[in-house]
Design a protein around this motif. Structure first.
Motif, mmCIF file in Angstrom:
data_model
loop_
_atom_site.group_PDB
_atom_site.id
_atom_site.type_symbol
_atom_site.label_atom_id
_atom_site.label_comp_id
_atom_site.label_asym_id
_atom_site.label_seq_id
_atom_site.Cartn_x
_atom_site.Cartn_y
_atom_site.Cartn_z
ATOM 1 N N ILE A 8 4.409 -10.526 57.389
ATOM 2 C CA ILE A 8 5.626 -11.008 56.601
ATOM 3 C C ILE A 8 5.571 -12.646 56.465
ATOM 4 O O ILE A 8 5.731 -13.248 55.403
ATOM 5 C CB ILE A 8 6.974 -10.825 57.266
ATOM 6 N N MET A 9 5.169 -13.516 57.549
ATOM 7 C CA MET A 9 5.113 -14.872 57.799
ATOM 8 C C MET A 9 4.097 -15.074 56.601
ATOM 9 O O MET A 9 4.152 -16.114 56.299
ATOM 10 C CB MET A 9 4.886 -15.066 59.102
ATOM 11 N N ARG A 10 2.790 -14.297 56.649
ATOM 12 C CA ARG A 10 1.781 -14.954 56.036
ATOM 13 C C ARG A 10 1.980 -14.435 54.410
ATOM 14 O O ARG A 10 1.564 -15.305 53.418
ATOM 15 C CB ARG A 10 0.560 -14.067 56.361
ATOM 16 N N ASP A 11 2.868 -13.491 53.964
ATOM 17 C CA ASP A 11 2.964 -13.149 52.584
ATOM 18 C C ASP A 11 4.372 -13.385 52.106
ATOM 19 O O ASP A 11 4.846 -13.004 50.985
ATOM 20 C CB ASP A 11 2.812 -11.378 52.600
ATOM 21 N N TYR A 12 4.909 -14.165 52.905
ATOM 22 C CA TYR A 12 6.564 -14.483 52.542
ATOM 23 C C TYR A 12 6.666 -15.103 51.004
ATOM 24 O O TYR A 12 7.413 -14.470 50.389
ATOM 25 C CB TYR A 12 6.927 -15.617 53.429
ATOM 26 N N MET A 15 6.040 -12.216 48.618
ATOM 27 C CA MET A 15 7.163 -11.372 48.744
ATOM 28 C C MET A 15 8.262 -12.193 47.829
ATOM 29 O O MET A 15 8.863 -11.231 47.033
ATOM 30 C CB MET A 15 7.443 -10.850 50.064
ATOM 31 N N ARG A 16 8.573 -13.383 47.862
ATOM 32 C CA ARG A 16 9.639 -14.109 47.265
ATOM 33 C C ARG A 16 9.282 -13.714 45.694
ATOM 34 O O ARG A 16 10.100 -13.604 44.723
ATOM 35 C CB ARG A 16 9.742 -15.277 47.500
ATOM 36 N N VAL A 115 6.899 -21.399 57.411
ATOM 37 C CA VAL A 115 6.829 -20.027 56.607
ATOM 38 C C VAL A 115 7.505 -20.200 55.193
ATOM 39 O O VAL A 115 6.956 -20.068 54.120
ATOM 40 C CB VAL A 115 7.399 -18.745 57.181
ATOM 41 N N ILE A 116 8.741 -20.579 55.286
ATOM 42 C CA ILE A 116 9.799 -20.445 54.075
ATOM 43 C C ILE A 116 9.291 -21.710 53.049
ATOM 44 O O ILE A 116 8.850 -21.910 52.006
ATOM 45 C CB ILE A 116 11.122 -20.449 54.182
ATOM 46 N N GLU A 117 9.185 -22.969 53.779
ATOM 47 C CA GLU A 117 8.818 -24.199 52.973
ATOM 48 C C GLU A 117 7.409 -24.322 52.872
ATOM 49 O O GLU A 117 7.051 -25.252 52.125
ATOM 50 C CB GLU A 117 9.554 -25.551 53.841
ATOM 51 N N VAL A 124 4.430 -30.629 60.206
ATOM 52 C CA VAL A 124 5.342 -30.076 61.097
ATOM 53 C C VAL A 124 5.158 -30.918 62.381
ATOM 54 O O VAL A 124 6.231 -31.302 63.225
ATOM 55 C CB VAL A 124 5.176 -28.575 61.339
ATOM 56 N N MET A 125 3.833 -31.054 62.852
ATOM 57 C CA MET A 125 3.594 -31.731 63.992
ATOM 58 C C MET A 125 4.198 -33.212 63.755
ATOM 59 O O MET A 125 4.887 -33.875 64.920
ATOM 60 C CB MET A 125 2.069 -32.209 64.160
ATOM 61 N N GLN A 126 4.339 -34.116 62.859
ATOM 62 C CA GLN A 126 4.823 -35.145 62.757
ATOM 63 C C GLN A 126 6.331 -35.091 62.394
ATOM 64 O O GLN A 126 6.975 -36.142 63.106
ATOM 65 C CB GLN A 126 4.238 -35.736 61.319
ATOM 66 N N LYS A 127 6.874 -34.237 62.157
ATOM 67 C CA LYS A 127 8.303 -33.932 61.546
ATOM 68 C C LYS A 127 9.004 -33.810 63.064
ATOM 69 O O LYS A 127 9.904 -34.438 63.228
ATOM 70 C CB LYS A 127 8.552 -32.963 60.819
ATOM 71 N N TYR A 128 8.488 -32.921 63.910
ATOM 72 C CA TYR A 128 8.990 -32.680 65.289
ATOM 73 C C TYR A 128 8.194 -33.442 66.519
ATOM 74 O O TYR A 128 8.783 -33.294 67.687
ATOM 75 C CB TYR A 128 8.877 -31.122 65.340
ATOM 76 N N HIS A 129 7.406 -34.410 65.985
ATOM 77 C CA HIS A 129 6.875 -35.040 67.231
ATOM 78 C C HIS A 129 6.138 -34.463 68.262
ATOM 79 O O HIS A 129 6.528 -34.643 69.354
ATOM 80 C CB HIS A 129 7.632 -36.074 67.544
ATOM 81 N N ILE A 130 5.229 -33.513 67.921
ATOM 82 C CA ILE A 130 4.833 -32.502 68.746
ATOM 83 C C ILE A 130 3.248 -32.363 68.479
ATOM 84 O O ILE A 130 2.901 -32.668 67.429
ATOM 85 C CB ILE A 130 5.589 -30.930 68.675
ATOM 86 N N CYS A 131 2.476 -31.921 69.403
ATOM 87 C CA CYS A 131 1.177 -31.635 69.178
ATOM 88 C C CYS A 131 0.827 -30.413 68.477
ATOM 89 O O CYS A 131 1.391 -29.507 68.661
ATOM 90 C CB CYS A 131 0.191 -31.833 70.500
#
Length: 163
Positions: A8-12, A15-16, A115-117, A124-131
């Protein structure tokens, strides 16, 4: 179980898109035309042996008698099929989105972004400041939590169907 969540995550997005297409088909449903059904009946082969006893062929009589009922049945069956497909997709996507919103901590936002965006891991790494490893671990944790929510849903459904 995680295969279902990962699929579902891959095909979201697909599917939409499928949901939007089926919805459009339902809204603009016209069915097949009388000419299309007459053509299909005209070129079909009769079942079994037959003896012609009149000047009017058996096929002509059969077409004249049955085409309207056949047309209505085919259109009804197609409409029911489209509605079933729409509801199945809609239910699956709605449950997935609700399940994502119920994840712990920052996982709902992170999974929504991935998944959705359809944001990249780098974004995502930059947005959440994570590795990258943290994104991977968060994704794995989200899949585990989603698996648990899907298992709970399956249990409820089984209890209803069997109870």
């Amino acid at each position: 179980m995680s295969e279902r969540v990962e699929k579902i995550m891959r095909d979201y997005n697909m599917m939409r898109r499928d949901l939007a297409v089926v919805e459009k088909e339902l809204v603009n449903f016209k069915g097949i035309t009388a000419q299309e059904i007459l053509d299909s009946m005209q070129y079909s082969r009769p079942d079994g042996d037959r003896v012609q006893t009149s000047n009017v062929s058996d096929k002509t009589c059969s077409i004249a008698i049955n085409y309207k009922a056949r047309l209505e049945q085919i259109n009804h069956d197609w409409l029911v099929h489209l509605a079933d497909e729409y509801m199945t997709l809609k239910d699956e996507l709605d449950f997935f989105e609700t399940a994502v919103s119920q994840l712990s901590g920052y996982l709902p936002d992170l999974i929504r972004d991935l998944v959705i965006e359809r944001e990249t891991w780098d974004t995502v790494m930059q947005k959440y400041h994570i590795c990258r490893k943290t994104v991977s671990n968060a994704r794995k944790k989200a899949i585990e939590e989603l698996d648990a929510l899907y298992a709970q849903r399956d249990r409820r459904m089984a209890e209803y169907l069997l109870g």
